[in-house]
Enzyme design. Structure first.
Site, PDB file in Angstrom:
ATOM      1  N   GLU A   1      49.746  35.078  25.414  1.00  0.00           N
ATOM      2  CA  GLU A   1      48.988  36.328  25.538  1.00  0.00           C
ATOM      3  C   GLU A   1      47.498  36.029  25.483  1.00  0.00           C
ATOM      4  O   GLU A   1      47.065  35.143  24.756  1.00  0.00           O
ATOM      5  CB  GLU A   1      49.308  37.243  24.346  1.00  0.00           C
ATOM      6  CG  GLU A   1      50.294  38.349  24.635  1.00  0.00           C
ATOM      7  CD  GLU A   1      49.687  39.553  25.346  1.00  0.00           C
ATOM      8  OE1 GLU A   1      48.696  39.401  26.087  1.00  0.00           O
ATOM      9  OE2 GLU A   1      50.232  40.646  25.172  1.00  0.00           O
ATOM     10  N   ASP A   2      46.719  36.817  26.213  1.00  0.00           N
ATOM     11  CA  ASP A   2      45.265  36.676  26.124  1.00  0.00           C
ATOM     12  C   ASP A   2      44.749  37.230  24.797  1.00  0.00           C
ATOM     13  O   ASP A   2      43.969  36.593  24.106  1.00  0.00           O
ATOM     14  CB  ASP A   2      44.568  37.368  27.305  1.00  0.00           C
ATOM     15  CG  ASP A   2      45.010  38.827  27.501  1.00  0.00           C
ATOM     16  OD1 ASP A   2      45.987  39.263  26.839  1.00  0.00           O
ATOM     17  OD2 ASP A   2      44.381  39.527  28.307  1.00  0.00           O
TER      18      ASP A   2
ATOM     19  N   ASP B   1      45.656  43.227  20.442  1.00  0.00           N
ATOM     20  CA  ASP B   1      44.705  44.265  20.031  1.00  0.00           C
ATOM     21  C   ASP B   1      45.435  45.196  19.056  1.00  0.00           C
ATOM     22  O   ASP B   1      45.449  44.948  17.851  1.00  0.00           O
ATOM     23  CB  ASP B   1      44.239  44.976  21.304  1.00  0.00           C
ATOM     24  CG  ASP B   1      43.170  46.011  21.073  1.00  0.00           C
ATOM     25  OD1 ASP B   1      42.469  45.925  20.069  1.00  0.00           O
ATOM     26  OD2 ASP B   1      43.031  46.934  21.895  1.00  0.00           O
TER      27      ASP B   1
ATOM     28  N   PHE C   1      35.110  45.401  22.182  1.00  0.00           N
ATOM     29  CA  PHE C   1      35.622  45.085  23.511  1.00  0.00           C
ATOM     30  C   PHE C   1      35.042  43.761  24.022  1.00  0.00           C
ATOM     31  O   PHE C   1      33.845  43.524  23.926  1.00  0.00           O
ATOM     32  CB  PHE C   1      35.274  46.215  24.479  1.00  0.00           C
ATOM     33  CG  PHE C   1      36.056  46.141  25.744  1.00  0.00           C
ATOM     34  CD1 PHE C   1      37.373  46.549  25.777  1.00  0.00           C
ATOM     35  CD2 PHE C   1      35.481  45.620  26.894  1.00  0.00           C
ATOM     36  CE1 PHE C   1      38.120  46.445  26.938  1.00  0.00           C
ATOM     37  CE2 PHE C   1      36.209  45.520  28.055  1.00  0.00           C
ATOM     38  CZ  PHE C   1      37.530  45.930  28.080  1.00  0.00           C
TER      39      PHE C   1
ATOM     40  N   ARG D   1      37.096  38.820  34.867  1.00  0.00           N
ATOM     41  CA  ARG D   1      38.178  37.873  34.540  1.00  0.00           C
ATOM     42  C   ARG D   1      37.797  36.432  34.860  1.00  0.00           C
ATOM     43  O   ARG D   1      38.317  35.508  34.262  1.00  0.00           O
ATOM     44  CB  ARG D   1      39.454  38.209  35.323  1.00  0.00           C
ATOM     45  CG  ARG D   1      40.120  39.515  34.936  1.00  0.00           C
ATOM     46  CD  ARG D   1      41.514  39.585  35.530  1.00  0.00           C
ATOM     47  NE  ARG D   1      42.099  40.914  35.483  1.00  0.00           N
ATOM     48  CZ  ARG D   1      42.711  41.442  34.427  1.00  0.00           C
ATOM     49  NH1 ARG D   1      42.800  40.757  33.311  1.00  0.00           N
ATOM     50  NH2 ARG D   1      43.217  42.655  34.473  1.00  0.00           N
TER      51      ARG D   1
HETATM   52  P1  IMP Z   1      47.654  45.785  22.763  1.00  0.00           P
HETATM   53  O1  IMP Z   1      46.840  46.962  22.285  1.00  0.00           O
HETATM   54  O2  IMP Z   1      47.749  44.729  21.683  1.00  0.00           O
HETATM   55  O3  IMP Z   1      48.989  46.225  23.279  1.00  0.00           O
HETATM   56  O4  IMP Z   1      46.858  45.115  23.967  1.00  0.00           O
HETATM   57  C1  IMP Z   1      47.256  45.345  25.280  1.00  0.00           C
HETATM   58  C2  IMP Z   1      46.358  44.717  26.309  1.00  0.00           C
HETATM   59  O5  IMP Z   1      45.107  45.381  26.307  1.00  0.00           O
HETATM   60  C3  IMP Z   1      46.001  43.241  26.120  1.00  0.00           C
HETATM   61  O6  IMP Z   1      46.995  42.354  26.567  1.00  0.00           O
HETATM   62  C4  IMP Z   1      44.772  43.162  27.014  1.00  0.00           C
HETATM   63  O7  IMP Z   1      45.137  43.003  28.367  1.00  0.00           O
HETATM   64  C5  IMP Z   1      44.126  44.532  26.828  1.00  0.00           C
HETATM   65  N1  IMP Z   1      43.005  44.430  25.870  1.00  0.00           N
HETATM   66  C6  IMP Z   1      43.001  44.681  24.550  1.00  0.00           C
HETATM   67  N2  IMP Z   1      41.777  44.489  24.005  1.00  0.00           N
HETATM   68  C7  IMP Z   1      40.983  44.102  25.044  1.00  0.00           C
HETATM   69  C8  IMP Z   1      39.583  43.738  25.142  1.00  0.00           C
HETATM   70  O8  IMP Z   1      38.808  43.705  24.176  1.00  0.00           O
HETATM   71  N3  IMP Z   1      39.151  43.393  26.386  1.00  0.00           N
HETATM   72  C9  IMP Z   1      39.949  43.378  27.488  1.00  0.00           C
HETATM   73  N4  IMP Z   1      41.243  43.715  27.435  1.00  0.00           N
HETATM   74  C10 IMP Z   1      41.766  44.061  26.227  1.00  0.00           C
END
Ligand code: IMP
Length: 185
Positions: free
Chosen positions: A99-100, A103, A152, A165
């Protein structure tokens, strides 16, 4: 640096990312010695991290991808839509989810549940970034790149509204709460 309407500044320079990715790859190589794990990249954000990581992993690995879209509904309960599912390549295998960023943890939590339907032998998770202050769902990260503040970020695979990206460094929103330059230890 401007992306569309927002101003960003360098947060984690590429050299620091590369060093950390090498360390993660070394750790994975050691932990999975004698095994052939399947790396499951979570698109789109994982592409640069996964690409750099696998080049440094000294094992026979398989690579596949999955894709989810997550959003918050009006009742503020999270929902995840599957866009590309898993295939049977993971059945009975040692899986490493790539995973990148974690969040809220919504995507990761969902993924961990879904993946069990395909009977993997074991499941580990690597995430380049983790925002502990944003976490709302249970998430597991076995190999973490960097813990970051709840702001962010873009670059190194992560986007703002589709852009950013391809940036080598990771950038953070430039506002008064974030003075200074690089802050990730
Ligand atoms: P989750 O809230 O952990 O489900 O995150 C879902 C997705 O939101 C991640 O896999 C990212 O693709 C995107 N995301 C969350 N935080 C950021 C950020 O700070 N920048 C860019 N994308 C984000």
């Amino acid at each position: 640096m401007k992306i569309k309407d927002l101003d960003f500044r360098v947060y984690i320079p590429n050299e620091k990312i590369n060093n950390r990715v090498e360390e993660l790859a070394e750790q994975i190589t050691w932990d999975f010695r004698g095994k052939s794990p399947v790396l499951v990249g979570v698109l789109n954000g994982c592409f640069m991290f996964l690409s750099d990581l696998v080049k440094e992993i000294d094992l026979d690995v398989e690579i596949c991808f999955t894709k989810y879209s997550s959003y918050q509904s009006t009742e503020s309960s999270g929902k995840v839509i599957e866009l590309i599912g898993f295939d049977n390549v993971i059945k009975g295998k040692d899986v490493i989810i790539v995973e990148d960023i974690v969040d809220t943890g919504l995507t990761m939590g969902h993924l961990l549940k879904e993946i069990q339907k395909f009977s993997p032998k074991s499941v580990k998770v690597t995430a380049l970034l983790y925002k502990p202050e944003a976490l709302k769902h249970e998430a597991k990260i076995d190999y973490l790149g960097f813990e970051i503040k709840n702001k962010f970020v873009v670059g190194y695979g992560l986007d703002y509204d589709g852009f950013g990206r391809n940036l080598k460094d990771i950038y953070i929103l430039n506002n008064n709460d974030n003075p200074g330059t690089t802050e990730v230890g």
